[in-house]
Design a protein around this motif. Structure first.
Motif, PDB file in Angstrom:
ATOM      1  N   GLU A   1      -2.209  -0.708   1.507  1.00  0.00           N
ATOM      2  CA  GLU A   1      -1.343  -0.500   0.347  1.00  0.00           C
ATOM      3  C   GLU A   1      -0.852  -1.815  -0.240  1.00  0.00           C
ATOM      4  O   GLU A   1      -0.526  -1.885  -1.432  1.00  0.00           O
ATOM      5  CB  GLU A   1      -0.149   0.383   0.748  1.00  0.00           C
ATOM      6  CG  GLU A   1      -0.528   1.824   1.062  1.00  0.00           C
ATOM      7  CD  GLU A   1       0.645   2.639   1.569  1.00  0.00           C
ATOM      8  OE1 GLU A   1       1.741   2.049   1.753  1.00  0.00           O
ATOM      9  OE2 GLU A   1       0.475   3.849   1.780  1.00  0.00           O
ATOM     10  N   ALA A   2      -0.798  -2.861   0.584  1.00  0.00           N
ATOM     11  CA  ALA A   2      -0.355  -4.171   0.104  1.00  0.00           C
ATOM     12  C   ALA A   2      -1.466  -4.929  -0.606  1.00  0.00           C
ATOM     13  O   ALA A   2      -1.208  -5.972  -1.220  1.00  0.00           O
ATOM     14  CB  ALA A   2       0.180  -5.008   1.270  1.00  0.00           C
ATOM     15  N   CYS A   3      -2.702  -4.430  -0.522  1.00  0.00           N
ATOM     16  CA  CYS A   3      -3.840  -5.109  -1.149  1.00  0.00           C
ATOM     17  C   CYS A   3      -3.927  -4.775  -2.637  1.00  0.00           C
ATOM     18  O   CYS A   3      -3.690  -3.639  -3.044  1.00  0.00           O
ATOM     19  CB  CYS A   3      -5.147  -4.694  -0.467  1.00  0.00           C
ATOM     20  SG  CYS A   3      -5.306  -5.268   1.239  1.00  0.00           S
ATOM     21  N   ASP A   4      -4.302  -5.775  -3.435  1.00  0.00           N
ATOM     22  CA  ASP A   4      -4.541  -5.542  -4.863  1.00  0.00           C
ATOM     23  C   ASP A   4      -5.873  -4.850  -5.082  1.00  0.00           C
ATOM     24  O   ASP A   4      -6.057  -4.135  -6.077  1.00  0.00           O
ATOM     25  CB  ASP A   4      -4.535  -6.875  -5.608  1.00  0.00           C
ATOM     26  CG  ASP A   4      -3.180  -7.561  -5.545  1.00  0.00           C
ATOM     27  OD1 ASP A   4      -2.202  -6.983  -6.046  1.00  0.00           O
ATOM     28  OD2 ASP A   4      -3.105  -8.663  -4.967  1.00  0.00           O
ATOM     29  N   ALA A   5      -6.812  -5.070  -4.158  1.00  0.00           N
ATOM     30  CA  ALA A   5      -8.134  -4.437  -4.259  1.00  0.00           C
ATOM     31  C   ALA A   5      -8.763  -4.422  -2.874  1.00  0.00           C
ATOM     32  O   ALA A   5      -8.381  -5.208  -1.989  1.00  0.00           O
ATOM     33  CB  ALA A   5      -9.026  -5.191  -5.237  1.00  0.00           C
ATOM     34  N   THR A   6      -9.695  -3.522  -2.679  1.00  0.00           N
ATOM     35  CA  THR A   6     -10.479  -3.511  -1.449  1.00  0.00           C
ATOM     36  C   THR A   6     -11.950  -3.654  -1.844  1.00  0.00           C
ATOM     37  O   THR A   6     -12.385  -3.102  -2.861  1.00  0.00           O
ATOM     38  CB  THR A   6     -10.271  -2.209  -0.653  1.00  0.00           C
ATOM     39  OG1 THR A   6     -10.532  -1.081  -1.505  1.00  0.00           O
ATOM     40  CG2 THR A   6      -8.859  -2.125  -0.118  1.00  0.00           C
ATOM     41  N   ILE A   7     -12.683  -4.397  -1.030  1.00  0.00           N
ATOM     42  CA  ILE A   7     -14.084  -4.653  -1.357  1.00  0.00           C
ATOM     43  C   ILE A   7     -14.988  -4.209  -0.217  1.00  0.00           C
ATOM     44  O   ILE A   7     -14.605  -4.261   0.955  1.00  0.00           O
ATOM     45  CB  ILE A   7     -14.328  -6.146  -1.662  1.00  0.00           C
ATOM     46  CG1 ILE A   7     -13.874  -7.005  -0.479  1.00  0.00           C
ATOM     47  CG2 ILE A   7     -13.618  -6.569  -2.922  1.00  0.00           C
ATOM     48  CD1 ILE A   7     -14.229  -8.466  -0.636  1.00  0.00           C
TER      49      ILE A   7
ATOM     50  N   LEU B   1     -18.749  -6.402  -3.250  1.00  0.00           N
ATOM     51  CA  LEU B   1     -18.611  -7.849  -3.163  1.00  0.00           C
ATOM     52  C   LEU B   1     -19.214  -8.546  -4.382  1.00  0.00           C
ATOM     53  O   LEU B   1     -18.715  -9.587  -4.825  1.00  0.00           O
ATOM     54  CB  LEU B   1     -19.284  -8.350  -1.874  1.00  0.00           C
ATOM     55  CG  LEU B   1     -19.198  -9.845  -1.584  1.00  0.00           C
ATOM     56  CD1 LEU B   1     -17.746 -10.307  -1.482  1.00  0.00           C
ATOM     57  CD2 LEU B   1     -19.949 -10.178  -0.284  1.00  0.00           C
ATOM     58  N   ASP B   2     -20.273  -7.968  -4.943  1.00  0.00           N
ATOM     59  CA  ASP B   2     -20.924  -8.561  -6.123  1.00  0.00           C
ATOM     60  C   ASP B   2     -19.980  -8.653  -7.321  1.00  0.00           C
ATOM     61  O   ASP B   2     -20.203  -9.446  -8.236  1.00  0.00           O
ATOM     62  CB  ASP B   2     -22.158  -7.743  -6.515  1.00  0.00           C
ATOM     63  CG  ASP B   2     -23.228  -7.764  -5.432  1.00  0.00           C
ATOM     64  OD1 ASP B   2     -23.167  -8.663  -4.577  1.00  0.00           O
ATOM     65  OD2 ASP B   2     -24.108  -6.884  -5.440  1.00  0.00           O
ATOM     66  N   ASP B   3     -18.925  -7.829  -7.314  1.00  0.00           N
ATOM     67  CA  ASP B   3     -17.995  -7.787  -8.445  1.00  0.00           C
ATOM     68  C   ASP B   3     -16.686  -8.525  -8.153  1.00  0.00           C
ATOM     69  O   ASP B   3     -15.695  -8.334  -8.863  1.00  0.00           O
ATOM     70  CB  ASP B   3     -17.674  -6.330  -8.811  1.00  0.00           C
ATOM     71  CG  ASP B   3     -18.930  -5.537  -9.156  1.00  0.00           C
ATOM     72  OD1 ASP B   3     -19.806  -6.120  -9.835  1.00  0.00           O
ATOM     73  OD2 ASP B   3     -19.040  -4.373  -8.743  1.00  0.00           O
ATOM     74  N   LEU B   4     -16.691  -9.369  -7.121  1.00  0.00           N
ATOM     75  CA  LEU B   4     -15.459 -10.048  -6.733  1.00  0.00           C
ATOM     76  C   LEU B   4     -15.179 -11.246  -7.655  1.00  0.00           C
ATOM     77  O   LEU B   4     -15.353 -12.397  -7.280  1.00  0.00           O
ATOM     78  CB  LEU B   4     -15.544 -10.509  -5.265  1.00  0.00           C
ATOM     79  CG  LEU B   4     -14.269 -11.131  -4.676  1.00  0.00           C
ATOM     80  CD1 LEU B   4     -13.097 -10.161  -4.759  1.00  0.00           C
ATOM     81  CD2 LEU B   4     -14.506 -11.571  -3.238  1.00  0.00           C
ATOM     82  N   HIS B   5     -14.728 -10.956  -8.862  1.00  0.00           N
ATOM     83  CA  HIS B   5     -14.426 -12.015  -9.810  1.00  0.00           C
ATOM     84  C   HIS B   5     -13.112 -12.720  -9.467  1.00  0.00           C
ATOM     85  O   HIS B   5     -12.802 -13.762 -10.059  1.00  0.00           O
ATOM     86  CB  HIS B   5     -14.363 -11.443 -11.233  1.00  0.00           C
ATOM     87  CG  HIS B   5     -15.618 -10.716 -11.623  1.00  0.00           C
ATOM     88  ND1 HIS B   5     -16.850 -11.343 -11.711  1.00  0.00           N
ATOM     89  CD2 HIS B   5     -15.839  -9.400 -11.939  1.00  0.00           C
ATOM     90  CE1 HIS B   5     -17.773 -10.472 -12.071  1.00  0.00           C
ATOM     91  NE2 HIS B   5     -17.183  -9.286 -12.210  1.00  0.00           N
ATOM     92  N   LEU B   6     -12.366 -12.136  -8.546  1.00  0.00           N
ATOM     93  CA  LEU B   6     -11.101 -12.756  -8.134  1.00  0.00           C
ATOM     94  C   LEU B   6     -11.326 -13.975  -7.249  1.00  0.00           C
ATOM     95  O   LEU B   6     -10.387 -14.708  -6.941  1.00  0.00           O
ATOM     96  CB  LEU B   6     -10.250 -11.736  -7.358  1.00  0.00           C
ATOM     97  CG  LEU B   6      -9.839 -10.455  -8.093  1.00  0.00           C
ATOM     98  CD1 LEU B   6      -9.172  -9.491  -7.115  1.00  0.00           C
ATOM     99  CD2 LEU B   6      -8.896 -10.781  -9.243  1.00  0.00           C
ATOM    100  N   ALA B   7     -12.574 -14.215  -6.854  1.00  0.00           N
ATOM    101  CA  ALA B   7     -12.871 -15.246  -5.861  1.00  0.00           C
ATOM    102  C   ALA B   7     -12.457 -16.636  -6.310  1.00  0.00           C
ATOM    103  O   ALA B   7     -12.121 -17.485  -5.480  1.00  0.00           O
ATOM    104  CB  ALA B   7     -14.362 -15.229  -5.523  1.00  0.00           C
ATOM    105  N   THR B   8     -12.467 -16.894  -7.610  1.00  0.00           N
ATOM    106  CA  THR B   8     -12.195 -18.251  -8.085  1.00  0.00           C
ATOM    107  C   THR B   8     -10.704 -18.536  -8.234  1.00  0.00           C
ATOM    108  O   THR B   8     -10.325 -19.668  -8.552  1.00  0.00           O
ATOM    109  CB  THR B   8     -12.889 -18.480  -9.434  1.00  0.00           C
ATOM    110  OG1 THR B   8     -12.480 -17.459 -10.350  1.00  0.00           O
ATOM    111  CG2 THR B   8     -14.404 -18.439  -9.263  1.00  0.00           C
TER     112      THR B   8
END
Length: 315
Positions: free
Chosen positions: A275-281, A248-255
């Motif tokens: 499989e439909a996810c771009d990333a899993t956190i 979660l600390d690396d979730l730069h996609l948040a913005t």
């Protein structure tokens, strides 16, 4: 001959012969015909479940209930404050009134909602034995939004879209808690699958504390297909997973435009949804703690997304 003698006392009185008689008009044949299916319990006046609020779902798992009853003083007054749709307020006769009871009655009266006094045993029956504390609110069936409505709601804000999707969350308490967190941290809507998912019942209303009236909740016929549609529209799909590809600390996609997918309480994300996810956190946790409740995990991630967006807005 026995039965045919005309001697007094030997004749059978007319109308006393058992079985079919001449001129019966086929009554025996009609008696063998079926009378149709047995009505459901709640439709039979003599049954204990008659008139009891049902919690059926439509479209596979989201059948609309005939009515829903929210029980308890805090949930009732919070739902009335949130101005959720309601049709009646039930108050137990002789209930010990406090500020919550007085406010509930006032709010209901101001909105033109019927205030009905009922006996405590009747309120016990209506709420199916829930802890009602002498107060219960009847709400109409929940109106689900269309998935397209979620992006329309996001377009009306200055922030990038933020949606929450639930994959197989079947506990209505978790659903209500996720909706409450989604509303608290600025999400634009919640997306549910049509099958294998909890719906907005009285339990979910109660747990959401009325916030289900403030944020659109949509139902997708096929969650995986809907996630891919959202991805094609520019949203990044991020799933919560204990063995995620990033922390979660690396979730730069948040913005940016984002969909946070929360898995079921037991098995987590399904294979097709993952499989439909771009990333899993994953959420960093202390040693010895295996996992978090689905709604708690959703709240942690949404709080982090909201924090990152606030920071980005100040820079």
């Amino acid at each position: 001959m026995a039965g045919n003698s005309r001697r007094q006392g030997a004749m059978r009185n007319p109308g006393t012969k058992k079985g079919a008689v001449v001129g019966s008009g086929g009554q025996r044949r009609k008696g063998l015909e079926g009378k149709g299916p047995t009505p459901k319990a709640e439709e039979r006046p003599g049954h204990k479940n008659y008139r009891k609020p049902t919690t059926k779902r439509v479209a596979g798992t989201k059948e609309k209930p005939t009515s829903e009853l929210i029980a308890g003083r805090n949930p009732v007054v919070e739902c009335l404050r949130a101005q959720i749709p309601a049709t009646a307020l039930y108050v137990a006769i002789g209930v010990e009134a406090d500020d919550r009871v007085a406010e509930s009655i006032r709010l209901a009266a101001d909105r033109g909602i019927s205030v009905l006094e009922v006996s405590r045993p009747e309120l016990d029956r209506l709420t199916a034995g829930a802890m009602h504390q002498g107060l219960s609110l009847q709400v109409p069936p929940f109106e689900y939004a269309h998935p397209d409505d979620l992006l329309e709601a996001a377009a009306a804000t200055a922030e990038p879209p933020l949606l929450v999707a639930l994959d197989g969350v079947t506990d209505p308490r978790n659903l209500g808690a996720v909706i409450r967190s989604a509303a608290a941290f600025g999400a634009n809507g919640v997306l549910l699958p049509q099958r294998r998912s909890a719906g907005i019942t009285a339990v979910a209303w109660r747990t959401s504390a009325g916030t289900a009236a403030k944020i659109p909740v949509a139902v997708a016929t096929n969650l995986t297909r809907e996630l891919r549609t959202l991805a094609a529209k520019g949203l990044m799909i991020v799933g919560l997973d204990a063995d995620g590809t990033m922390e979660l600390d690396d979730l730069h996609l948040a913005t940016g435009p984002l969909v946070v997918v929360v898995g079921s309480e037991g098995r987590g994300l399904s294979r097709l949804v993952r499989e439909a996810c771009d990333a899993t956190i994953s959420i960093p946790m202390s040693a010895g703690v295996e996992s978090l409740n689905a709604s708690v995990a959703a709240g942690v991630v949404l709080a982090e997304v909201a924090r990152r967006r606030r920071v980005a807005g100040r820079t």
